[in-house]
Design an enzyme around this catalytic site. Sequence first.
Site, PDB file in Angstrom:
ATOM      1  N   HIS A   1      21.221  33.392 -58.886  1.00  0.00           N
ATOM      2  CA  HIS A   1      21.882  33.513 -57.594  1.00  0.00           C
ATOM      3  C   HIS A   1      22.617  34.846 -57.565  1.00  0.00           C
ATOM      4  CE1 HIS A   1      22.120  28.861 -57.099  1.00  0.00           C
ATOM      5  NE2 HIS A   1      20.992  29.351 -56.621  1.00  0.00           N
ATOM      6  N   LYS A  48       0.640  30.329 -33.231  1.00  0.00           N
ATOM      7  CA  LYS A  48      -0.016  29.068 -33.601  1.00  0.00           C
ATOM      8  C   LYS A  48       0.277  27.963 -32.584  1.00  0.00           C
ATOM      9  CE  LYS A  48      -1.660  30.606 -37.599  1.00  0.00           C
ATOM     10  NZ  LYS A  48      -1.104  30.371 -38.928  1.00  0.00           N
ATOM     11  N   GLU A  67      29.960  27.443 -58.863  1.00  0.00           N
ATOM     12  CA  GLU A  67      29.362  28.406 -59.793  1.00  0.00           C
ATOM     13  C   GLU A  67      30.341  29.546 -60.014  1.00  0.00           C
ATOM     14  OE1 GLU A  67      24.731  28.228 -58.278  1.00  0.00           O
ATOM     15  OE2 GLU A  67      25.839  30.089 -58.092  1.00  0.00           O
ATOM     16  N   THR A  77       3.766  25.994 -39.995  1.00  0.00           N
ATOM     17  CA  THR A  77       2.373  26.069 -40.452  1.00  0.00           C
ATOM     18  C   THR A  77       2.250  26.712 -41.833  1.00  0.00           C
ATOM     19  OG1 THR A  77       2.091  28.157 -39.288  1.00  0.00           O
ATOM     20  CG2 THR A  77       1.437  26.176 -38.108  1.00  0.00           C
ATOM     21  N   GLY A  78       3.341  27.227 -42.374  1.00  0.00           N
ATOM     22  CA  GLY A  78       3.296  27.840 -43.710  1.00  0.00           C
ATOM     23  C   GLY A  78       3.186  26.772 -44.795  1.00  0.00           C
ATOM     24  N   ARG A  79       2.982  27.225 -46.051  1.00  0.00           N
ATOM     25  CA  ARG A  79       2.786  26.285 -47.154  1.00  0.00           C
ATOM     26  C   ARG A  79       4.000  25.373 -47.336  1.00  0.00           C
ATOM     27  NH1 ARG A  79       3.526  27.922 -52.619  1.00  0.00           N
ATOM     28  NH2 ARG A  79       2.873  26.282 -54.042  1.00  0.00           N
ATOM     29  N   THR A  89      15.219  29.783 -46.540  1.00  0.00           N
ATOM     30  CA  THR A  89      14.616  30.985 -47.105  1.00  0.00           C
ATOM     31  C   THR A  89      15.530  31.659 -48.132  1.00  0.00           C
ATOM     32  OG1 THR A  89      13.676  31.288 -44.919  1.00  0.00           O
ATOM     33  CG2 THR A  89      13.437  33.124 -46.480  1.00  0.00           C
ATOM     34  N   GLU A  90      14.945  31.987 -49.290  1.00  0.00           N
ATOM     35  CA  GLU A  90      15.697  32.720 -50.310  1.00  0.00           C
ATOM     36  C   GLU A  90      15.385  34.204 -50.216  1.00  0.00           C
ATOM     37  OE1 GLU A  90      16.044  31.124 -54.240  1.00  0.00           O
ATOM     38  OE2 GLU A  90      15.154  29.236 -53.624  1.00  0.00           O
ATOM     39  N   TYR A  93      20.326  17.934 -57.507  1.00  0.00           N
ATOM     40  CA  TYR A  93      19.369  16.870 -57.836  1.00  0.00           C
ATOM     41  C   TYR A  93      19.783  16.225 -59.159  1.00  0.00           C
ATOM     42  CZ  TYR A  93      16.487  20.014 -54.880  1.00  0.00           C
ATOM     43  OH  TYR A  93      16.032  20.860 -53.923  1.00  0.00           O
TER      44      TYR A  93
END
Lengths: 378, 291
Positions: free
Chosen positions: B247, B43, B209, B17-19, B97-98, B159
């Site tokens: 990061h 919810k 990286e 239900t979050g954005r 989640t970050e 991407y």
Amino acid sequence: MRLYEYMAKNMLADYGIPIPKSRVVTSVDEAVETADDFGVPVVLKAQVLSGGRGKAGGIQFAETPRIAGENAQTLLASEIGGHRVETLLVEERLDIDREWYLGIIIDTASKSPVVMASAQGGVEIETVPDRNIFRATIDTKWGLFRYQMRALTTDMGISGVAARQVQTIAIALYRLFRREDALMAEINPLALCGDEVVAADARLTLDDDSRFRHRDWPDTEAFGEIGARIAELGLSYVPLAGDVAVLANGAGATMATMDALAHFGADPMNFLDVGGGADREKMGEALRLLASTDPKVILINVFGGITRCDELAQMVVDAKASGVLEAPLVIRLSGTNEDEGRDILEAAGLNAFNHLDQAARRAAELVGEGGADDNSSG
Amino acid sequence: MVVLVNRDTNVLVQGITGRSGALQTKVMIDYGTNVVAGVTPGKGGMEVEGVPVYDFIVDAMEHHDIDAAISFVPAPFAKDASIEAIDSGIKLLVLTTEEIPDQDVLAIIAHARAAGTTVLGPGTPGLFAPGKCKLGAHPSRMFQEGRVGIVSKSGALSYEVGKAMTEAGIGQSAVVGLGGGPIWGISQTEVLRLFENDPETDAIVLLGEIGGSMEEEAASFIADNISKPVVAIIVGRAAPEGKSLGHAGAIIEGDRGTAQAKIAALEEAGAYIARTPYEIADIIEEIRGDS
């Protein structure tokens, strides 16, 4: 976030770990007064975050209050690792018999905290041969067991009352590590003075991501005023030494942008990741702050995923119209709503490249030309 | 099964239900992913994009077969939500989640390990098998179905590379995001093994990286265990020592974590090294031409 030594030691003391008698001072007068109050020889330690403080002359011994004043004068006028010394820690001088190393880090390979200890203290642990370092892995569910710390003191050749003290200090250090969300906690040297074990120097790094449960923490590491303001926007920024200001989204993509610049012979002036979901106002504010650092060229590389290219384009056009962007702009846009973004830019007389390589090459060319160009080079 | 998912994978969304949760649920459903249930405490009984919402994962599991969960729960609550997923029997947890505190990540991963749950992330864009299953936030039009696997620490970089490959006519079997570290659930090595064993993957792209030693470990694994061609890039070559770039794991400490060491190890292991995302597509075309 790294803590200054005095902050780290105060935290150790909160967890019952013995520290030397000390006082934080910011002036020569305070240093003299402190040495006088203590009535014993003292040591003055510059409070800076960079390593190699001792070698840089940031630690001075003083037998008398007068010498303490002279040392304070010198230290407070000095720079260490590019940082002006503004704060000193004045401590009673310890009479040290032995120096050990004690630290806790997160070992990313085993995905566990690890206690490290060595009988070779007082030097950088990286310079100590592996065979002289004791390690104990901590099961986060259970914490650190005393038997593990008995093994530690046995390995280090410590016995008697001192062994008991070292074990207790190590267990307290892990309690601190856990409760304060530390990433690294280091006592070096852990000093044996007579029959007392004392944390003679300490380094603590705390996890910025855990600020939501440590609201009283200071911020010791914001990169200047620009860095602090960008940090307030919740964006990730690191200033560097080059000519091209970089604004990109995604940490990996931002690094790739910097690499592409370097590949074409230009040096990035910063790392700025506006992230996956930054809104137009935040990105605009970040761009204005970046422009105020006086770059030769500004390179914007946005790959729209959650970030929309049209929002980005409108933000750039608004910033351009407000007259704050003096340096030539090179823009690369790709991804979500790319066509709409291009239309917005073109209507304002701006162009965007489709590929990162083209944009990075153009930015490097503009640096070579001394930045004397407009931005309609797409 | 391609890599961890296939067309029939049933997905539960934590934080639906979050954005972000609601938006990504819509995007995943639009792509064709079987999102069968969602969870947000308090919810239960709602619907998001036609997907029923429950208070607890165990409630959702009473009504649906669930193969994987993807979490969009904010960092302060991510540990609790992840432990709930693991305790409820979720076997594949994608943790987008970050900025979850490291000690919470350690607890999640230790608990998952003991329960036999695979964790992708944290801070991952997720897992995307073009044409089959989208279990993540990748912009799907940058990718197309094909036979090259991508494993990446960074979302946006994957991407970028996906676009370069797709424009060159090279499709992807699966695009796996690991997250920015410094602590990861699944590692590059584990994903390399999955791609090596996947009959629908012919070649592997590794996007690494600076920082840590994961790429060096991947290199030694490649030397001993990977028969398929590997094309690698290491970003952060222009980074200074001692500063973490976005990061948390992307930091050079002394001579540890440098791009040079990682590139040397990967070259030694027989991987092809690219310097820009576009070179990756060029190299794959060359490899194809040779075979």
